[in-house]
Structures are given as structure tokens and as C-alpha cells.
Design a protein around this motif. Structure first.
Motif, mmCIF file in Angstrom:
data_model
loop_
_atom_site.group_PDB
_atom_site.id
_atom_site.type_symbol
_atom_site.label_atom_id
_atom_site.label_comp_id
_atom_site.label_asym_id
_atom_site.label_seq_id
_atom_site.Cartn_x
_atom_site.Cartn_y
_atom_site.Cartn_z
ATOM 1 N N GLU A 20 3.661 -7.829 3.266
ATOM 2 C CA GLU A 20 4.510 -7.662 4.467
ATOM 3 C C GLU A 20 5.951 -6.805 4.039
ATOM 4 O O GLU A 20 6.233 -5.987 4.881
ATOM 5 C CB GLU A 20 5.156 -8.977 5.158
ATOM 6 C CG GLU A 20 5.825 -8.744 6.252
ATOM 7 C CD GLU A 20 6.626 -9.978 6.910
ATOM 8 O OE1 GLU A 20 7.270 -10.241 7.822
ATOM 9 O OE2 GLU A 20 5.769 -11.191 6.777
ATOM 10 N N PHE A 21 6.342 -7.299 2.892
ATOM 11 C CA PHE A 21 7.514 -6.458 2.324
ATOM 12 C C PHE A 21 7.172 -4.927 2.070
ATOM 13 O O PHE A 21 8.113 -4.182 2.422
ATOM 14 C CB PHE A 21 7.966 -7.228 1.172
ATOM 15 C CG PHE A 21 8.760 -8.267 1.165
ATOM 16 C CD1 PHE A 21 9.686 -8.493 2.116
ATOM 17 C CD2 PHE A 21 8.463 -9.350 0.446
ATOM 18 C CE1 PHE A 21 10.609 -9.803 2.187
ATOM 19 C CE2 PHE A 21 9.196 -10.703 0.586
ATOM 20 C CZ PHE A 21 10.171 -10.648 1.305
ATOM 21 N N VAL A 22 6.074 -4.620 1.686
ATOM 22 C CA VAL A 22 5.752 -3.262 1.328
ATOM 23 C C VAL A 22 5.449 -2.598 2.862
ATOM 24 O O VAL A 22 5.868 -1.386 3.005
ATOM 25 C CB VAL A 22 4.159 -3.164 0.703
ATOM 26 C CG1 VAL A 22 3.760 -1.790 0.606
ATOM 27 C CG2 VAL A 22 4.518 -3.831 -0.963
ATOM 28 N N VAL A 23 4.547 -3.330 3.564
ATOM 29 C CA VAL A 23 4.397 -2.569 4.928
ATOM 30 C C VAL A 23 5.366 -2.467 6.109
ATOM 31 O O VAL A 23 5.828 -1.316 6.403
ATOM 32 C CB VAL A 23 3.160 -3.250 5.576
ATOM 33 C CG1 VAL A 23 2.865 -2.746 7.035
ATOM 34 C CG2 VAL A 23 2.035 -3.095 4.982
ATOM 35 N N ARG A 24 6.306 -3.337 6.113
ATOM 36 C CA ARG A 24 7.480 -3.664 6.982
ATOM 37 C C ARG A 24 8.735 -2.797 6.604
ATOM 38 O O ARG A 24 9.198 -1.897 7.290
ATOM 39 C CB ARG A 24 7.749 -5.062 7.362
ATOM 40 C CG ARG A 24 8.838 -5.118 8.580
ATOM 41 C CD ARG A 24 9.284 -6.570 8.769
ATOM 42 N NE ARG A 24 9.985 -6.615 7.649
ATOM 43 C CZ ARG A 24 10.217 -8.058 7.010
ATOM 44 N NH1 ARG A 24 9.503 -8.920 7.684
ATOM 45 N NH2 ARG A 24 10.643 -8.307 6.062
ATOM 46 N N ARG A 37 -3.295 -4.794 -2.583
ATOM 47 C CA ARG A 37 -2.954 -3.457 -2.501
ATOM 48 C C ARG A 37 -3.978 -2.622 -1.413
ATOM 49 O O ARG A 37 -3.342 -2.003 -0.448
ATOM 50 C CB ARG A 37 -3.097 -2.645 -3.860
ATOM 51 C CG ARG A 37 -2.171 -2.904 -4.944
ATOM 52 C CD ARG A 37 -2.670 -2.284 -6.181
ATOM 53 N NE ARG A 37 -1.459 -2.418 -6.982
ATOM 54 C CZ ARG A 37 -1.522 -2.498 -8.192
ATOM 55 N NH1 ARG A 37 -2.688 -2.792 -8.796
ATOM 56 N NH2 ARG A 37 -0.530 -2.710 -9.169
ATOM 57 N N ARG A 38 -5.182 -3.220 -1.215
ATOM 58 C CA ARG A 38 -5.864 -2.663 -0.385
ATOM 59 C C ARG A 38 -5.518 -3.130 1.124
ATOM 60 O O ARG A 38 -5.808 -2.136 2.148
ATOM 61 C CB ARG A 38 -7.594 -3.042 -0.658
ATOM 62 C CG ARG A 38 -8.074 -2.242 -1.921
ATOM 63 C CD ARG A 38 -9.509 -2.752 -1.859
ATOM 64 N NE ARG A 38 -10.437 -1.869 -0.980
ATOM 65 C CZ ARG A 38 -11.414 -1.211 -1.532
ATOM 66 N NH1 ARG A 38 -11.592 -0.948 -2.893
ATOM 67 N NH2 ARG A 38 -12.034 -0.642 -0.739
ATOM 68 N N ILE A 39 -5.019 -4.134 1.203
ATOM 69 C CA ILE A 39 -4.720 -4.683 2.531
ATOM 70 C C ILE A 39 -3.430 -3.802 2.886
ATOM 71 O O ILE A 39 -3.433 -3.371 4.121
ATOM 72 C CB ILE A 39 -4.347 -6.077 2.670
ATOM 73 C CG1 ILE A 39 -5.853 -6.969 2.513
ATOM 74 C CG2 ILE A 39 -3.751 -6.531 3.960
ATOM 75 C CD1 ILE A 39 -5.619 -8.424 2.063
ATOM 76 N N ALA A 40 -2.532 -3.835 2.101
ATOM 77 C CA ALA A 40 -1.289 -2.822 2.269
ATOM 78 C C ALA A 40 -1.660 -1.682 2.694
ATOM 79 O O ALA A 40 -1.089 -0.875 3.633
ATOM 80 C CB ALA A 40 -0.200 -3.072 1.112
ATOM 81 N N ALA A 41 -2.520 -0.799 1.804
ATOM 82 C CA ALA A 41 -3.003 0.374 2.095
ATOM 83 C C ALA A 41 -3.521 0.475 3.318
ATOM 84 O O ALA A 41 -3.293 1.484 4.128
ATOM 85 C CB ALA A 41 -4.060 0.932 0.936
ATOM 86 N N GLU A 46 -2.873 2.677 8.919
ATOM 87 C CA GLU A 46 -2.866 2.193 10.600
ATOM 88 C C GLU A 46 -1.336 2.502 11.146
ATOM 89 O O GLU A 46 -1.183 2.800 12.403
ATOM 90 C CB GLU A 46 -3.112 0.632 10.787
ATOM 91 C CG GLU A 46 -4.480 0.327 10.510
ATOM 92 C CD GLU A 46 -4.731 -1.121 10.513
ATOM 93 O OE1 GLU A 46 -3.726 -1.961 10.705
ATOM 94 O OE2 GLU A 46 -5.936 -1.534 10.211
ATOM 95 N N ARG A 47 -0.390 2.678 10.536
ATOM 96 C CA ARG A 47 0.847 3.004 10.760
ATOM 97 C C ARG A 47 1.321 4.651 10.536
ATOM 98 O O ARG A 47 2.306 5.064 10.547
ATOM 99 C CB ARG A 47 1.867 2.386 9.982
ATOM 100 C CG ARG A 47 1.986 0.724 10.571
ATOM 101 C CD ARG A 47 2.957 -0.005 9.789
ATOM 102 N NE ARG A 47 2.897 -1.543 9.839
ATOM 103 C CZ ARG A 47 3.882 -2.196 10.213
ATOM 104 N NH1 ARG A 47 5.162 -1.924 10.010
ATOM 105 N NH2 ARG A 47 3.880 -3.372 10.587
#
Length: 78
Positions: A20-24, A37-41, A46-47
Motif C-alpha cells: 500500500e505504501f508503494v502503490v498509494r 513486488r509483483r502485486i505492487a507492479a 492498473e493505475r
């Protein structure tokens, strides 16, 4: 147990808060597990975040992000 076996165990775990920190917040985190890493990527893709920025945020090469996209992020969902 060897260091490789110990590290491999963390490949399948994911810390949702770190992701969440990486994405948001777009805070770089090179200490993410392989799965995180794969989930964040995937979430950053998607954003509509650029491949270069995704790679910089999660500590991989752009080529890795392109490969994961081509694979459909299949491991992230597993």
C-alpha cells in the motif's frame, strides 16, 4: 537450512501494508518480497504508472516489469 531455502520461504508472502505504501504513496521500497513486488507492479500498472517508475519504486529493472506484464502477473494472484 541454507540461506537460499530461508530466502525462498519469503517469496510467497506479501505484506499488504508495504504494498500500500508503494502503490498509494509512491514510496520506493526495495525490501519487498518477490510476491509483494509483483502485486505492487500489478496494482501500479492498473493505475497507468509507467514501467520505468514501477521498476524504480519496487527495485527491479524495467525488463522485469515488462516480463511480468507479458505473463499476466500470474504469480501475484497465486
Amino acid at each position: 537450512m541454507s540461506a537460499w531455502h530461508t530466502a525462498r520461504a519469503t517469496w510467497v508472502t506479501a505484506d499488504e501494508q508495504d504494498i500500500e505504501f508503494v502503490v498509494r504513496d509512491r514510496l520506493p521500497d526495495w525490501g519487498l518480497t518477490r510476491r509483494s513486488r509483483r502485486i505492487a507492479a500489478q496494482q501500479l500498472t492498473e493505475r497507468d504508472v509507467s514501467v520505468e517508475e514501477i521498476a524504480e519504486l519496487i527495485g527491479v529493472t524495467p525488463r522485469t516489469v515488462y516480463r511480468w506484464r507479458a505473463e499476466g502477473f500470474q504469480e501475484a494472484a497465486a
